[in-house]
Design a protein around this motif. Structure first.
Motif, PDB file in Angstrom:
ATOM      1  N   GLN A 591      49.229  -1.611  36.289  1.00 31.04           N
ATOM      2  CA  GLN A 591      49.584  -2.450  37.436  1.00 31.04           C
ATOM      3  C   GLN A 591      50.817  -1.851  38.113  1.00 31.04           C
ATOM      4  O   GLN A 591      51.764  -1.468  37.442  1.00 31.04           O
ATOM      5  N   MET A 592      50.784  -1.785  39.460  1.00 36.83           N
ATOM      6  CA  MET A 592      51.870  -1.162  40.213  1.00 36.83           C
ATOM      7  C   MET A 592      52.242  -2.002  41.424  1.00 36.83           C
ATOM      8  O   MET A 592      51.382  -2.675  41.996  1.00 36.83           O
ATOM      9  N   ARG A 593      53.507  -1.936  41.795  1.00 37.80           N
ATOM     10  CA  ARG A 593      53.978  -2.336  43.121  1.00 37.80           C
ATOM     11  C   ARG A 593      54.611  -1.108  43.740  1.00 37.80           C
ATOM     12  O   ARG A 593      55.537  -0.517  43.183  1.00 37.80           O
ATOM     13  N   ILE A 594      54.071  -0.702  44.902  1.00 40.25           N
ATOM     14  CA  ILE A 594      54.456   0.572  45.499  1.00 40.25           C
ATOM     15  C   ILE A 594      55.139   0.319  46.827  1.00 40.25           C
ATOM     16  O   ILE A 594      54.584  -0.367  47.703  1.00 40.25           O
ATOM     17  N   GLY A 597      56.128   3.128  53.497  1.00 43.25           N
ATOM     18  CA  GLY A 597      56.493   2.962  54.895  1.00 43.25           C
ATOM     19  C   GLY A 597      57.975   2.943  55.158  1.00 43.25           C
ATOM     20  O   GLY A 597      58.402   2.901  56.302  1.00 43.25           O
ATOM     21  N   GLY A 598      58.795   2.970  54.125  1.00 42.05           N
ATOM     22  CA  GLY A 598      60.245   2.970  54.317  1.00 42.05           C
ATOM     23  C   GLY A 598      60.847   4.255  53.796  1.00 42.05           C
ATOM     24  O   GLY A 598      60.156   5.202  53.415  1.00 42.05           O
ATOM     25  N   LYS A 599      62.178   4.310  53.806  1.00 43.16           N
ATOM     26  CA  LYS A 599      62.859   5.498  53.327  1.00 43.16           C
ATOM     27  C   LYS A 599      62.783   5.604  51.808  1.00 43.16           C
ATOM     28  O   LYS A 599      62.703   6.690  51.251  1.00 43.16           O
ATOM     29  N   ALA A 600      62.823   4.454  51.129  1.00 44.67           N
ATOM     30  CA  ALA A 600      62.789   4.456  49.660  1.00 44.67           C
ATOM     31  C   ALA A 600      61.365   4.221  49.199  1.00 44.67           C
ATOM     32  O   ALA A 600      61.016   3.163  48.691  1.00 44.67           O
ATOM     33  N   SER A 601      60.487   5.200  49.392  1.00 42.84           N
ATOM     34  CA  SER A 601      59.106   5.063  48.972  1.00 42.84           C
ATOM     35  C   SER A 601      58.984   5.474  47.515  1.00 42.84           C
ATOM     36  O   SER A 601      59.716   6.324  47.027  1.00 42.84           O
ATOM     37  N   GLY A 602      58.028   4.867  46.818  1.00 45.02           N
ATOM     38  CA  GLY A 602      57.821   5.178  45.409  1.00 45.02           C
ATOM     39  C   GLY A 602      57.344   3.956  44.666  1.00 45.02           C
ATOM     40  O   GLY A 602      57.022   2.910  45.255  1.00 45.02           O
ATOM     41  N   ILE A 603      57.282   4.055  43.351  1.00 46.90           N
ATOM     42  CA  ILE A 603      56.795   2.968  42.506  1.00 46.90           C
ATOM     43  C   ILE A 603      57.936   2.001  42.240  1.00 46.90           C
ATOM     44  O   ILE A 603      58.937   2.357  41.618  1.00 46.90           O
ATOM     45  N   GLU A 604      57.806   0.768  42.705  1.00 44.63           N
ATOM     46  CA  GLU A 604      58.826  -0.256  42.498  1.00 44.63           C
ATOM     47  C   GLU A 604      58.664  -0.914  41.131  1.00 44.63           C
ATOM     48  O   GLU A 604      59.619  -1.048  40.379  1.00 44.63           O
ATOM     49  N   ASP A 605      57.447  -1.341  40.815  1.00 44.00           N
ATOM     50  CA  ASP A 605      57.157  -1.973  39.525  1.00 44.00           C
ATOM     51  C   ASP A 605      55.924  -1.308  38.929  1.00 44.00           C
ATOM     52  O   ASP A 605      54.974  -0.975  39.649  1.00 44.00           O
ATOM     53  N   LEU A 606      55.919  -1.156  37.614  1.00 46.38           N
ATOM     54  CA  LEU A 606      54.800  -0.536  36.917  1.00 46.38           C
ATOM     55  C   LEU A 606      54.623  -1.207  35.566  1.00 46.38           C
ATOM     56  O   LEU A 606      55.589  -1.387  34.825  1.00 46.38           O
ATOM     57  N   GLU A 635      56.662  -1.157  30.858  1.00 46.82           N
ATOM     58  CA  GLU A 635      56.971  -1.987  32.017  1.00 46.82           C
ATOM     59  C   GLU A 635      58.152  -1.393  32.771  1.00 46.82           C
ATOM     60  O   GLU A 635      59.184  -1.090  32.170  1.00 46.82           O
ATOM     61  N   LEU A 636      57.966  -1.173  34.083  1.00 46.10           N
ATOM     62  CA  LEU A 636      59.033  -0.705  34.966  1.00 46.10           C
ATOM     63  C   LEU A 636      59.301  -1.780  36.001  1.00 46.10           C
ATOM     64  O   LEU A 636      58.368  -2.294  36.621  1.00 46.10           O
ATOM     65  N   ARG A 637      60.564  -2.087  36.223  1.00 48.05           N
ATOM     66  CA  ARG A 637      60.952  -3.058  37.249  1.00 48.05           C
ATOM     67  C   ARG A 637      62.051  -2.447  38.114  1.00 48.05           C
ATOM     68  O   ARG A 637      63.007  -1.877  37.599  1.00 48.05           O
ATOM     69  N   GLY A 638      61.885  -2.572  39.437  1.00 48.91           N
ATOM     70  CA  GLY A 638      62.893  -2.066  40.375  1.00 48.91           C
ATOM     71  C   GLY A 638      62.960  -0.559  40.414  1.00 48.91           C
ATOM     72  O   GLY A 638      64.042   0.018  40.483  1.00 48.91           O
ATOM     73  N   ASP A 643      69.026  -0.118  40.020  1.00 50.55           N
ATOM     74  CA  ASP A 643      69.045  -0.856  38.758  1.00 50.55           C
ATOM     75  C   ASP A 643      67.672  -0.926  38.106  1.00 50.55           C
ATOM     76  O   ASP A 643      67.285  -1.945  37.526  1.00 50.55           O
ATOM     77  N   ALA A 644      66.896   0.159  38.214  1.00 51.50           N
ATOM     78  CA  ALA A 644      65.560   0.179  37.612  1.00 51.50           C
ATOM     79  C   ALA A 644      65.649   0.012  36.104  1.00 51.50           C
ATOM     80  O   ALA A 644      66.542   0.550  35.444  1.00 51.50           O
ATOM     81  N   ILE A 645      64.712  -0.768  35.543  1.00 50.84           N
ATOM     82  CA  ILE A 645      64.660  -1.025  34.104  1.00 50.84           C
ATOM     83  C   ILE A 645      63.265  -0.668  33.597  1.00 50.84           C
ATOM     84  O   ILE A 645      62.257  -1.031  34.214  1.00 50.84           O
ATOM     85  N   VAL A 646      63.203   0.040  32.459  1.00 50.60           N
ATOM     86  CA  VAL A 646      61.943   0.392  31.817  1.00 50.60           C
ATOM     87  C   VAL A 646      61.944  -0.206  30.413  1.00 50.60           C
ATOM     88  O   VAL A 646      62.925  -0.065  29.671  1.00 50.60           O
TER      89      VAL A 646
END
Length: 1015
Positions: A591-594, A597-606, A635-638, A643-646
């Protein structure tokens, strides 16, 4: 339109004009011919009638005018013939067509719009038998002809209406089955016009018994040749506008869109089916001012008029069930002229350069009021093609309902097929390429468009990657694009289907979308595989959500330090000198939140569940040890934030990167804090620095340390803390302690983990009871030494070489060969005794206060109550401790063993520059005493240098150095005292401070007893 008028005109004549001229019934018994009674026309109606004709028209002369509720007939004369015919010379028929809002009123003066049929040469009507006016025997009307030129016209319906009618032909004939003329037919309706020839009207027999004519109506109209048909209609013209669309753009409905139709074959109009058919090289052209024309070419064309749209329709794959209790939508086809168009050919080609529309198929079914298009392959064409602007579809069969807003609309396509589209996002063109094997559907759902691909589906999204699965479902949002010049689009009011509001500049050949399509979410099922520049993933189920990052959050992220930039799972965009990192991800569910369209593109949540795996398959720098992650769940958040947490959970969970690996039940990583921690038991592996081998010696292989603990691990990128029952192991080393703090040589930045050097262990702090064990091996793998250290704590610095321990401890060294210890006899000094290469030398040092040292300089110092045991042992497992000597006495030391005590002792070792055996210096100081089986030495300081093979025994200036020695076979001990002794064990030579050299055999027998050893 003109052919329709011909049909109406002839039908009116056949039904109403001919019966008018038949004489009324005659009472039996009356003799002689009886002329028919002709109704008269009121003077006012006559004046209105005369306005239809020019001043010199014969209709303005004295003529017979016959008026009914349906029509008015003007003739000069009529004459029956012997063969059953009735001649009218000349004749004109005026009939009326009711208009919207102005119904024909029987007996009224306003009957509707007049349509005039003029036959200057008259008409000849044929009956089934000879006319008998006397007996009222007239037979049935079975045919006739209108010789010469025939004209049908109608004036404009209103003064400003552009709908005047004009049609000319000649020599029209009629029998019981048909009415026909082989001559040319020219017609014009308003600005529309056309020309054809060989007109045939196929008639139906009358279904009424006793009808005055044998003709029951017209079934079919046929023109064997249409040379040209030009339709100049307002607005959508050939393709009508949906109800309500006119109000959105009134100018669009007034703009004319001329259409021309040509064909090499016949034209047929079927009145029962309300069907117009064109055959053989049919071409429909829509003319656009200042632009390339739209064009449809096919072999056969069928036009269905409103009311019978279901006849011959393709099975509707786009139909949506009406919920219970909800009224069905109003059918817009009931009020349009053309309800459906069906074209067949090999192939059918529809080109609309003004809107970028292109269609290729074996069969095309077009329903303009619903903006629906159905395409089928066949006749050698394996796939149909549909293009409109950036959208392209290829499939075996396709049904498409175009969107009124310019979006994707609704679509069903049988596979194998392909969909391609492109749009502008933030000023950049982005493409979507989709393939499927079974079917593709695009349909609305909860305010979104759902794109579903079934069987061997694949979707390529530019900048996001390629998605492959057995089923793929995309949810897309459509937002209206701005009309103003940001995108450079020029508005055009109409296209061939009335579906595109924006297009390109005149003379351009490609349209542009008027909506922006934004991905919302994705569901992929079975055999899912994702490949992108930064990610490769495999799973059985993939769920992804797309979102546009908050500009405020992006601005905050941009203000973070350079090393903390969002964008990937573990870091931000690569530096110019770095390659792009790429990760391989697998699991049962992903499961992903990507962010898109912005400057900070990438995987937000995984989230990865079930045999989760993440491998770095491409590092940012060549030669780097890649990151690896294993667990039951990840699990990846942010991910795009500082402040990304895995979180990694497993039995065990595993993470390794840049040579460092971690195992535990649950591993946690916080990018903002640059911290990894494990609560509970775990395991870590650290790489050890590569030792630089002396010249001439081989380089040692890489060494790793495996560390386990039972309570907790915390790592901040450079320092790791391990708590409770810590164990560290290498192939030749063992460390046991209660608490360990280790620092690596280079900080690992989880926001930017790239590094050009290998990470190694820098320093260690051990506490809670420390035990160290070390073995060395030769090149053949045979053990050459064994060392242990027991102390309450220990500090080791691999960079500076510093070593420190506080408290009581023990150091044990067992080595092959001899260890030079002050006062110990040299085995090589004994004549006839060669050195034993397998001999094991045992050295045990115990201390009370602690120890310090420098590993780089190979020095170590022991403090307070230092006790050193030196002896020979036969096996690696044998030990000789202080307690064992206390129990057995000095005899336990053997012939070559010694026991030395002092307040402090320092040992320094050096390696010869040119190689060879190492040499060392040893110094014991403060209350120093050395005991062997046959001697005792006591002094303030005792030092030894192995390179010189010299022992120095020295007093402190207040007390002399003392030496007791018992010669072999002697009962008493020799004694000697001096300020300083220099003793060479190999030769037995002794030198005292005053430089008098004496032989050890010359020592006097002084009656001073050897002191007892006390602890």
């Amino acid at each position: 339109m003109a052919t329709m008028v011909i049909v109406v005109a002839f039908a009116t004549y056949a039904y109403f004009a001919a019966p008018l001229l038949e004489p009324p019934p005659v009472k039996p018994g009356l003799a002689g011919p009886v002329a028919p009674t002709i109704p008269t026309v009121a003077s006012d109606a006559r004046r209105e009638l005369m306005q239809l004709f020019p001043e010199d028209a014969w209709e303005r002369e004295a003529v017979k005018i016959i008026e009914t509720e349906q029509c008015t007939l003007l003739i000069k004369d009529y004459q029956p013939t012997e063969d059953g015919r009735l001649e009218l010379k000349p004749c004109t028929l005026v009939f009326y067509v009711a208009q919207k809002g102005m119904p024909a009123i029987p007996g009224g003066r306003n009957k509707g719009r007049p349509v005039v049929l003029r036959a200057p040469q008259g008409a000849i009507l044929q009956f089934d038998r000879k006319l008998d006016f006397a007996r009222a025997d007239f037979g049935r009307l079975i045919g006739g002809r209108l010789p010469g030129e025939i004209t049908i016209f109608s004036p404009p319906s209103k003064p400003d209406a552009n709908d005047a009618l004009q049609l000319t032909t000649r020599n029209l004939q009629m029998d019981a089955q048909r009415a026909f003329t082989p001559h040319d037919v020219d017609f014009q309706y308003g600005d529309s016009f056309g020309r054809g020839r060989d007109l045939t009207l196929f008639l139906k027999p009358s279904e009424k018994n006793g009808a005055e004519t044998a003709i029951g109506g017209i079934s079919t109209l046929q023109l064997s040749r249409i040379e040209r048909l030009h339709l100049d209609l307002p607005g959508q013209g050939f393709m009508p506008t949906l109800p309500g669309a006119e109000g959105a753009n009134p100018a669009a409905t007034k703009r004319k869109a001329p259409i021309e139709i040509t064909c090499r074959g016949i034209f047929v109009f079927d009145f029962e089916q309300r069907l117009a058919a064109f055959d053989d090289q049919v071409e429909i052209t829509r003319l656009l001012p200042g632009a390339l024309p739209d064009r449809l070419t096919c072999s056969r064309l069928r036009l269905y008029l409103g009311g019978d749209e279901d006849k011959g329709a393709t099975e509707d794959k786009l139909a949506v069930a009406v919920p219970p209790g909800q009224a069905p939508a109003i059918d817009p086809m009931r009020a349009v002229a053309v309800a459906k168009i069906v074209a067949t050919g090999n192939p059918v080609i529809l080109e609309g350069p003004s809107t970028g529309l292109y269609v290729k198929a074996a069969r095309m079914e077009l329903t303009p009021p619903l903006r629906r298009l159905a395409l089928e392959s066949g006749q050698g064409l394996k796939q149909v093609s549909l293009r409109q602007g950036p959208h392209a579809f290829d499939a075996v069969e396709l049904q498409y309902e175009m969107s009124a807003t310019g979006g994707l609309g609704r679509l069903w396509a049988a596979g194998p097929g392909r969909l391609q589209t492109m749009q502008l996002v933030s000023g950049q063109a982005r493409t979507l390429d989709a393939k499927w094997n079974k079917e593709l559907r695009i349909q609305p759902q909860d305010g979104s468009q759902v794109v579903s691909l079934v069987s061997q589906a694949s979707v390529s999204l530019q900048s996001l990657g390629i998605f492959v699965a057995d089923e793929l479902h995309f949810w897309l949002h459509e937002t209206k694009r701005h009309k103003a010049g940001n995108d450079g689009l020029i508005p055009v009011e109409n296209d061939m289907l009335g579906s595109t509001e924006f297009g390109t500049a005149p003379n351009s050949t490609a349209g542009q979308p008027k909506v922006q399509i934004i991905p919302d979410r994705l569901l992929a099922l079975r055999g899912v595989e994702v490949d992108s520049p930064k990610l490769h993933a495999k799973t059985e189920r993939l769920e992804a959500w797309f979102f546009t990052p908050d500009p405020a959050a992006e601005a905050a992220a941009a203000r973070q330090p350079a090393g903390i930039k969002p964008g990937t799972i573990f870091g931000g965009p690569p530096r110019p000198d770095q390659a792009t990192q790429k990760f391989d991800v697998s699991g049962q569910l992903v499961q992903m939140r990507i962010a898109s369209g912005g400057k900070a593109s990438g995987i937000e949540d995984l989230t990865i569940q079930g045999n989760a795996l993440i491998d770095e398959i491409q590092t940012s720098q060549p030669g780097q040890v890649p990151l690896k992650l294993r667990g039951e769940a990840v699990e990846l958040r942010g991910g795009t934030t500082p402040d990304a947490i895995v979180h990694v959970v497993g039995q065990p969970a595993q993470i390794s990167a840049r040579g460092l690996s971690l195992n535990g039940d649950a591993i946690h990583l916080h990018r903002g804090e640059n911290r990894v921690w494990i609560d509970g038991p775990g395991e870590a592996t650290f790489p050890l620095p590569t030792k630089i081998a002396p010249e001439g010696r081989p380089v040692e292989p890489p060494q790793f340390m495996r560390v386990t603990w039972q309570k907790r691990m915390n790592f901040d990128g450079q320092t790791v803390r391990l708590e409770q029952d810590v164990q560290a192991r290498t192939p030749t080393q063992l460390v046991l302690c209660g608490l360990l703090d280790a620092t690596i040589t280079e900080r690992i930045d989880f926001a930017n983990p790239g590094t050009s050097e290998k990470v190694g262990l820098s320093e260690m702090k051990l506490d809670g009871g420390v035990y160290l064990e070390n073995r060395t091996l030769d090149l053949a793998g045979q053990q050459t030494s064994f060392d242990t250290l027991e102390t309450p704590n220990l500090y080791l610095n691999q960079i500076t070489g510093a070593m420190r321990a506080v408290g009581r401890g023990k150091l044990l060294t067992i080595r092959k060969g001899a260890i030079k210890v002050p006062g110990a006899p040299d085995p090589t000094a004994v004549a006839g005794t060669p050195p034993d290469p397998n001999q094991l030398t045992h050295l045990l040092v115990s201390f009370h206060r602690g120890m310090t040292g420098d590993l780089n300089r190979r020095t170590v110092q022991f403090e307070q109550n230092v006790e050193t045991v030196y002896t020979k042992i036969p096996d690696w497992k044998d030990r000789l401790t202080i307690e064992m000597i206390d129990q057995r006495g000095l005899a336990a030391l053997g012939e070559q063993g010694i026991l030395m005590t002092s307040d402090a002792m320092q040992v320094a070792q050096a390696l010869p520059p040119a190689g060879g055996e190492p040499w060392y210096e040893l110094m014991a100081e403060g209350n120093t005493r050395v005991d062997g089986r046959a001697f005792t030495a006591r002094a303030h300081r005792i030092s030894y240098t192995s390179m010189k093979d010299m022992l120095v025994v020295k007093g402190d200036g207040r007390s002399d150095a003392e030496l007791w020695y018992q010669q072999r076979g002697a009962a008493a001990h020799a004694y000697q005292a001096a300020r300083e002794f220099r003793f060479w064990p190999k030769t037995g030579a002794l030198e005292v401070e005053d430089a008098r050299v004496i032989d050890l055999q010359q020592l006097g027998n002084i009656n001073k007893p050897r002191p007892n050893r006390q602890r």
